[in-house]
Design an enzyme around this catalytic site. Structure first.
Site, PDB file in Angstrom:
ATOM      1  N   ASP A  52      -8.303  -9.088  46.873  1.00  0.00           N
ATOM      2  CA  ASP A  52      -8.830  -7.745  47.112  1.00  0.00           C
ATOM      3  C   ASP A  52      -8.312  -6.777  46.063  1.00  0.00           C
ATOM      4  O   ASP A  52      -8.053  -5.621  46.340  1.00  0.00           O
ATOM      5  CB  ASP A  52      -8.485  -7.263  48.528  1.00  0.00           C
ATOM      6  CG  ASP A  52      -9.323  -6.065  48.954  1.00  0.00           C
ATOM      7  OD1 ASP A  52     -10.364  -5.816  48.320  1.00  0.00           O
ATOM      8  OD2 ASP A  52      -8.927  -5.376  49.905  1.00  0.00           O
ATOM      9  N   LEU A 270      -1.893   6.386  52.207  1.00  0.00           N
ATOM     10  CA  LEU A 270      -1.760   5.480  53.341  1.00  0.00           C
ATOM     11  C   LEU A 270      -3.078   4.747  53.536  1.00  0.00           C
ATOM     12  O   LEU A 270      -4.008   5.261  54.154  1.00  0.00           O
ATOM     13  CB  LEU A 270      -1.386   6.251  54.609  1.00  0.00           C
ATOM     14  CG  LEU A 270      -0.126   7.116  54.545  1.00  0.00           C
ATOM     15  CD1 LEU A 270       0.147   7.762  55.896  1.00  0.00           C
ATOM     16  CD2 LEU A 270       1.081   6.289  54.105  1.00  0.00           C
ATOM     17  N   ASP A 271      -3.166   3.562  52.977  1.00  0.00           N
ATOM     18  CA  ASP A 271      -4.390   2.783  53.071  1.00  0.00           C
ATOM     19  C   ASP A 271      -4.499   2.153  54.458  1.00  0.00           C
ATOM     20  O   ASP A 271      -3.537   1.573  54.964  1.00  0.00           O
ATOM     21  CB  ASP A 271      -4.396   1.685  52.002  1.00  0.00           C
ATOM     22  CG  ASP A 271      -5.680   0.878  52.013  1.00  0.00           C
ATOM     23  OD1 ASP A 271      -6.692   1.387  51.504  1.00  0.00           O
ATOM     24  OD2 ASP A 271      -5.670  -0.233  52.556  1.00  0.00           O
ATOM     25  N   GLU A 312      -5.579   7.941  54.192  1.00  0.00           N
ATOM     26  CA  GLU A 312      -6.926   7.545  53.791  1.00  0.00           C
ATOM     27  C   GLU A 312      -7.719   7.188  55.033  1.00  0.00           C
ATOM     28  O   GLU A 312      -7.307   6.341  55.824  1.00  0.00           O
ATOM     29  CB  GLU A 312      -6.852   6.342  52.845  1.00  0.00           C
ATOM     30  CG  GLU A 312      -8.192   5.853  52.358  1.00  0.00           C
ATOM     31  CD  GLU A 312      -8.696   4.611  53.084  1.00  0.00           C
ATOM     32  OE1 GLU A 312      -9.810   4.166  52.782  1.00  0.00           O
ATOM     33  OE2 GLU A 312      -7.984   4.093  53.968  1.00  0.00           O
ATOM     34  N   HIS A 374     -12.185   2.961  42.925  1.00  0.00           N
ATOM     35  CA  HIS A 374     -12.063   1.502  42.972  1.00  0.00           C
ATOM     36  C   HIS A 374     -12.896   0.894  44.090  1.00  0.00           C
ATOM     37  O   HIS A 374     -13.153  -0.300  44.116  1.00  0.00           O
ATOM     38  CB  HIS A 374     -10.599   1.111  43.182  1.00  0.00           C
ATOM     39  CG  HIS A 374     -10.106   1.390  44.572  1.00  0.00           C
ATOM     40  ND1 HIS A 374      -9.692   2.639  44.970  1.00  0.00           N
ATOM     41  CD2 HIS A 374      -9.983   0.588  45.660  1.00  0.00           C
ATOM     42  CE1 HIS A 374      -9.333   2.602  46.235  1.00  0.00           C
ATOM     43  NE2 HIS A 374      -9.497   1.376  46.675  1.00  0.00           N
ATOM     44  N   ASP A 375     -13.306   1.731  45.058  1.00  0.00           N
ATOM     45  CA  ASP A 375     -14.038   1.266  46.233  1.00  0.00           C
ATOM     46  C   ASP A 375     -15.522   1.506  45.992  1.00  0.00           C
ATOM     47  O   ASP A 375     -16.047   1.126  44.968  1.00  0.00           O
ATOM     48  CB  ASP A 375     -13.528   2.015  47.459  1.00  0.00           C
ATOM     49  CG  ASP A 375     -13.510   1.144  48.706  1.00  0.00           C
ATOM     50  OD1 ASP A 375     -14.242   0.160  48.733  1.00  0.00           O
ATOM     51  OD2 ASP A 375     -12.756   1.454  49.646  1.00  0.00           O
ATOM     52  N   LYS A 486     -17.615  -4.973  45.088  1.00  0.00           N
ATOM     53  CA  LYS A 486     -16.822  -3.895  44.491  1.00  0.00           C
ATOM     54  C   LYS A 486     -16.584  -4.095  43.000  1.00  0.00           C
ATOM     55  O   LYS A 486     -16.325  -3.128  42.274  1.00  0.00           O
ATOM     56  CB  LYS A 486     -15.474  -3.767  45.210  1.00  0.00           C
ATOM     57  CG  LYS A 486     -15.586  -3.342  46.667  1.00  0.00           C
ATOM     58  CD  LYS A 486     -14.219  -3.242  47.317  1.00  0.00           C
ATOM     59  CE  LYS A 486     -14.335  -2.873  48.789  1.00  0.00           C
ATOM     60  NZ  LYS A 486     -13.003  -2.786  49.454  1.00  0.00           N
TER      61      LYS A 486
END
Length: 576
Positions: A52, A270-271, A312, A374-375, A486
């Protein structure tokens, strides 16, 4: 509320330019990039990870293949602050904690570090014939899913039994071919029989068939022993949800925040934090009040390490979670701006864009905004939402969102979907495309989008590929296979690509605007939005007698920037 530096933020992987972070620093030292950025959001391949593109963390030590301590010192010398991620909800199966669990099973000190699915749902569901608890329908229907099927990964423990563990995001089990030697432990099995079993099983592995159901023909009596051997040789990829009810998880967070602080981190994203709190009967996405309690607990650790948190969260505008997060004193991601700008530019209307811009100012939101990242380009975020029987409007109507999304798809974009518990698609999450391609690969539209972004309140975050007007990378997306959508917007650029890009006006004009935004103290003053016709956008910043004005036409895509500083006025026109 801690105020974040108001400069411009670069966003890239350590190897997005050249082969490692040193090549990015070389780029930042070029004259064209002088004073362009005050911050750098380094994506998590900065740490040790396995899939990922960094968001499956093995550990938070520096990935020495891509980054050195000298690189960190060089960025500090350039007065560039660092922003990192901590992936709160999950860790890689290759993490020391999960490897310990697999090795020692029930005897592992990390047995409760991750979420055992069956133990979580005990008493609230029925176990199926595969040994997995299926939650009661009223619970299952409430679960917010990021992929089809149950969010689990079956793990083989040392006692030979499987345990399902919670796995919200990515999972993959790989089986190794077996040999005649592997089957020697099976009593009364001849060499010819072993050879035939290997041929059947290895063919099934190659064809990705379910090994539980393959036809072993005359060798069915050996099925259980054969499966035991195959399973012992399997390997995993995945991002395993951590159990925030475990004290060991909070000890881990303490260690990680202290570690990233030692690297010079000042902003910590904070992912996936909204998935961390889990409770039977809840959606397990932003459960309340549990998520708030966890966030406050993380913030105390952050404050000890002088870190500013940036939670996030992707959710429909109509839920107003962004408003709740902001009211708690946190900065928020402006995931609404990318779609609103495409809509404004393609439809020639400022209404939705300015409605959101004025809300930012009126409510005093601290935001980090973006074009590409990046997403993907957020879609779900713009929608309305029914809450307790009351429908709350979105920033765009569903029909307008669908039209915009289809336009991006017609221009080569890919789609990320959301799924229900039964595996059915229930909606779109985001569209994957470079921002340049989403705008029809029009350089003037990209320049206009960049100008508006830079004049919006908040910190402008700039995806490296957008600076160079990167187009959709279909080969990379196809090469990455399932789930590789992605990669369409993650093309690595060589140093020669940068040098060639700096010959292009679309690149130089963006850098000129970025430098203005990053260095002018006027942007630390007050912002206002003029009343105009629908096709115009006029944004003014003022500070201590100085001003800077963006005057843009959404129909022609032409715009001008007027700057007055120390009594001297200059006008910069950007026209197609």
């Amino acid at each position: 509320m801690v105020k974040i530096n108001n400069g411009v933020m670069l966003n890239a992987y350590p190897d997005s330019i050249g082969k490692d972070m040193n090549d990015i620093i070389t780029m930042l030292k070029m004259p064209e990039f002088e004073n362009a950025f005050s911050l750098f959001y380094v994506l998590p391949t900065f740490f040790n990870s396995d899939l990922d593109r960094g968001f499956s963390i093995i550990d938070y030590n520096i990935n020495e293949e891509l980054v050195s301590k000298d690189d960190i010192a060089a960025l500090d010398a350039l007065n560039i602050m660092l922003k990192f991620d901590i992936v709160l909800n999950h860790l890689s199966v290759a993490s020391p904690q999960f490897k310990h669990l697999i090795k020692y099973g029930d005897a592992s000190k990390y047995k409760d570090f991750f979420v055992n699915w069956n133990e979580f749902w005990a008493g609230n569901g029925v176990m199926n014939k595969e040994g997995i608890v299926i939650p009661k329908k009223e619970y299952l229907d409430k679960l917010f899913m990021r992929k089809s099927g149950l969010p689990i990964l079956n793990i083989l423990f040392p006692d030979g039994k499987e345990r399902p563990y919670w796995n919200t995001f990515y999972q993959k089990i790989s089986y190794q071919n077996i040999t005649v030697d592997d089957l020697q432990s099976i009593q009364h099995l001849g060499t010819d029989e072993a050879f035939n079993i290997c041929e059947i099983v290895n063919t099934a592995i190659l064809e990705n068939k379910d090994l539980q159901t393959i036809d072993l023909r005359d060798y069915g009596s050996y099925r259980n022993e054969m499966l035991g051997i195959v399973n012992r040789n399997r390997s995993y990829l995945g991002q395993m949800d951590v159990n925030a009810k475990s004290p060991l998880v909070w000890e881990f967070y303490e260690e990680v925040l202290a570690k990233v602080g030692s690297y010079g981190c000042q902003i910590l994203r904070l992912d996936a934090f909204a998935y961390l709190h889990k409770e039977v009967g809840e959606s397990n996405f932003f459960n309340k009040p549990g998520t708030w309690e966890y966030l406050a607990r993380i913030n105390k650790i952050a404050q000890k390490n002088k870190l500013v948190l940036l939670p996030e969260i992707h959710a429909e505008y109509g839920l107003h979670l962004h408003d709740e997060v902001a009211k708690e004193g946190y900065a928020i991601y402006d995931f609404f701006l990318p779609g609103l700008l495409i809509h404004a530019i393609e439809k020639g209307t400022n209404r939705a864009l300015l409605s959101w811009a004025k809300e930012i100012v009126e409510k005093g939101y601290q935001t980090v905004n973006m074009l590409g990242c990046h997403d993907g380009i957020p879609v779900l975020d713009l929608k309305g939402k029914e809450v307790n029987g009351v429908y709350h409007k979105g920033l765009l109507e569903d029909a307008a969102i669908e039209e915009m999304m289809n336009l991006i798809l017609d221009r080569g974009g890919r789609v990320k979907n959301l799924y229900g518990a039964d595996g059915r698609k229930i909606g779109y999450y985001q569209v994957n495309a470079t921002y340049f391609s989403a705008l029809g690969e029009s350089e003037q539209k990209l320049l206009l989008a960049r100008a508006i972004q830079l004049f919006m309140p908040g910190i402008p975050q700039v995806w490296y590929l957008d600076i160079f007007a990167g187009a959709n990378d279909y080969e990379a997306a196809d090469r990455a296979g399932e789930g590789g959508h992605k990669e369409i917007n993650r093309t690595n650029l060589s140093v020669s690509d940068i040098e060639a890009g700096l010959e292009k006006e679309v690149v130089l004009q963006q850098l000129k605007m970025i430098q203005l935004r990053n260095t002018s103290k006027t942007f630390q003053g007050a912002v206002s939005f003029s009343e105009t016709t629908d096709e115009q956008v006029k944004i003014t910043w003022t500070n201590d007698g100085d001003f800077v004005i963006l005057d843009a036409n959404l129909k022609t895509h032409n715009f001008s920037i007027t700057q007055a500083q120390n009594g001297e006025e200059s006008v910069w026109k950007v026209c197609s």
